[in-house]
Design a protein around this motif. Sequence first.
Motif, short mmCIF file in Angstrom:
data_model
loop_
_atom_site.label_atom_id
_atom_site.label_comp_id
_atom_site.label_asym_id
_atom_site.label_seq_id
_atom_site.Cartn_x
_atom_site.Cartn_y
_atom_site.Cartn_z
N SER A 118 -1.34 14.22 5.24
CA SER A 118 -1.74 15.32 4.35
C SER A 118 -3.19 15.68 4.65
O SER A 118 -4.11 15.27 3.92
CB SER A 118 -1.58 14.92 2.88
OG SER A 118 -0.24 14.58 2.60
N GLU A 139 -14.51 10.98 -0.71
CA GLU A 139 -13.09 11.35 -0.63
C GLU A 139 -12.60 11.07 0.79
O GLU A 139 -12.63 11.94 1.66
CB GLU A 139 -12.91 12.82 -1.00
CG GLU A 139 -13.38 13.17 -2.40
CD GLU A 139 -13.29 14.65 -2.67
OE1 GLU A 139 -12.69 15.38 -1.85
OE2 GLU A 139 -13.84 15.10 -3.70
N GLY A 146 -8.08 21.65 7.25
CA GLY A 146 -7.01 20.68 7.33
C GLY A 146 -5.83 21.16 8.14
O GLY A 146 -5.16 20.36 8.81
N GLU A 147 -5.55 22.47 8.13
CA GLU A 147 -4.41 22.98 8.88
C GLU A 147 -4.66 23.04 10.38
O GLU A 147 -3.76 23.36 11.16
CB GLU A 147 -4.02 24.38 8.38
CG GLU A 147 -5.08 25.45 8.59
CD GLU A 147 -6.06 25.54 7.43
OE1 GLU A 147 -6.79 26.55 7.36
OE2 GLU A 147 -6.07 24.61 6.59
N ILE A 197 -10.33 10.68 3.96
CA ILE A 197 -9.12 11.33 4.49
C ILE A 197 -8.37 10.38 5.41
O ILE A 197 -7.16 10.17 5.27
CB ILE A 197 -9.49 12.62 5.25
CG1 ILE A 197 -10.17 13.61 4.32
CG2 ILE A 197 -8.27 13.24 5.90
CD1 ILE A 197 -10.72 14.83 5.03
N GLY A 226 -13.52 14.21 2.99
CA GLY A 226 -13.36 15.60 2.60
C GLY A 226 -14.51 16.13 1.79
O GLY A 226 -14.44 17.26 1.29
N ASP A 227 -15.57 15.33 1.61
CA ASP A 227 -16.74 15.80 0.86
C ASP A 227 -18.01 15.31 1.55
O ASP A 227 -17.99 14.35 2.32
CB ASP A 227 -16.70 15.29 -0.58
CG ASP A 227 -16.85 13.78 -0.65
OD1 ASP A 227 -16.12 13.08 0.11
OD2 ASP A 227 -17.70 13.29 -1.40
N SER A 275 -6.76 17.19 4.97
CA SER A 275 -7.70 18.02 4.22
C SER A 275 -8.84 18.38 5.16
O SER A 275 -8.98 17.82 6.24
CB SER A 275 -8.25 17.25 3.01
OG SER A 275 -7.20 16.87 2.15
#
Length: 205
Positions: free
Chosen positions: A147, A127, A22-23, A129, A121-122, A149
């Motif tokens: 935000s 999930e 995510g970053e 994003i 995210g899965d 992920s």
Amino acid sequence: MTLDAGAGWDGTCTPAGAPIPGEAFASVTFEAPSLGACTPSPAPEPLPVVATFAKACAGYIGQPPEGYDLCVRTKKDGSCWDGYPEKREFTEELVDHRSCSACECGSPEGGKCSADVFLYGDAACSEQIVASEGTGHGAARCSDVSSPSAVVAMRAELTEAEPGSCTPSVSRVTGTVEKGEMHIVCCAPRRSPTNQTLSYTCPRF
């Protein structure tokens, strides 16, 4: 970083290979869907040779079968015998060396295509994003991620699919028809049961 599900992707939930942390990103650019190429037809066969065919028999056979004519070779000087006034020319064999060039299609034009694309995210695509809804043909779309992920999987739904058209190429005939040795024969006129000469065109002898 690029996520690519491959040219044959049908939009089902697909893992993104190695997850993207995510970053590592703050926005996502969704590339526009593209129109698929047209599939050309198989190369056609050349048109059949239009010709008159003959069948020669050795020796005199008397009255020829129905549909056949009685013919003989010409004199040495090339003229016809009395009673066999109709001169006809035939080549011994035709060898067809022709073929048709392959058919091709130009780039597709005039179609419309749009899709909703989702990142998850899965691996089960539950999930969500970020999503890009209504990404249309020819226009990429950038979405910020507040935000982020890790991106683990992706999914897409086709929302508009209007097929375009492709300009076809013209298949061309190449090669030639090879003619064999020429033979000239003289044929007797066909006669009716009352012994009257008939006017006719016969495809064989």
